[in-house]
Design an enzyme around this catalytic site. Structure first.
Site: not given
Ligand code: AMP
Length: 213
Positions: A125, A169
């Site tokens: 990303r 995460r």
């Protein structure tokens, strides 16, 4: 509308489109925290340390932040939550807040994507710091290389999108955020969307759901 889903599931991409087409503000708690980090506010300084290691900012801090944001005039006719709630406690706090406002029609969409796919999506990303457009160097690169094809600004790789932080995460998502799905499933007005598809068909499905409300 609450958009649930793992990091990299496509919540931000979809929320930005919905915001543009339905004039509903996207409330991304991650974006709000990153702005606070950029402005070096006390909240930003505290949040940065947590975000850098892939943890979650404290529920009570997030409660103040979300309460302030949804009290703003642009939220009067509805809003899209992207990245909140991330714990069942946050979901309870949100429920109390909305009840106080007498705001009834809450509905929840979970964008489900397998974990190995979100991992690749997050690591590839890149985002534009000026217009917010999101790219992926593997699946959806900018036509202009490392510059945004919309506005020309240089794309950034979020520090918490680096491979080392991503596993943490995802573990936090599994342990603390996944239970939020069951919390809302039990309450009704819950929709599950297959996020392992191109952006367009997912967007079309979200539009159909939104129009039911
Ligand atoms: P995101 O942009 O939604 O992936 O969020 C980036 C980071 O901001 C997360 O990894 C958390 O550290 C923090 N964050 C965002 N939203 C929340 C939330 N609702 N509760 C706690 N921490 C959050």
């Amino acid at each position: 509308m609450i958009l649930l889903g793992a990091p990299g599931a496509g919540k931000g991409t979809q929320a930005k489109r919905l915001e543009a087409d339905f004039a509903l503000p996207q409330i991304s708690t991650g974006d709000i925290l990153r702005a606070a980090v950029g402005n070096q506010t006390p909240l930003g300084l505290a949040a940065k340390q947590i975000m850098d290691i892939g943890g979650l900012v404290d529920d009570s801090i997030m409660a103040g932040l979300i309460e302030e944001r949804i009290a703003e005039p642009d939220c009067a006719y509805g809003f899209i939550l992207d990245g909140y709630p991330r714990t069942t406690r946050q979901a309870e706090i949100l429920c109390e807040l909305l009840n106080r406002q007498g705001d009834g029609d809450l509905f929840v969409v979970n964008i489900h994507v397998p974990e190995d796919t979100v991992r690749r999506r997050i690591i590839g990303r890149r985002s534009c710091p000026s217009c917010g457009r999101i790219y992926n160097i593997y699946f959806e690169p900018s036509r202009d290389g490392n510059a945004c094809q919309n506005c020309g600004d240089t794309l950034v790789h979020r520090s918490d999108d680096q491979a080392e932080v991503v596993d943490r995460r995802l573990a936090v998502y599994r342990e603390q955020t996944e239970p939020v799905i069951a919390y809302y499933q039990a309450q009704g007005h819950f929709y599950q969307v297959d996020g392992f598809r191109a952006i367009e068909p997912i967007y079309a499905e979200l539009c159909r759901i939104l129009q039911l409300h």
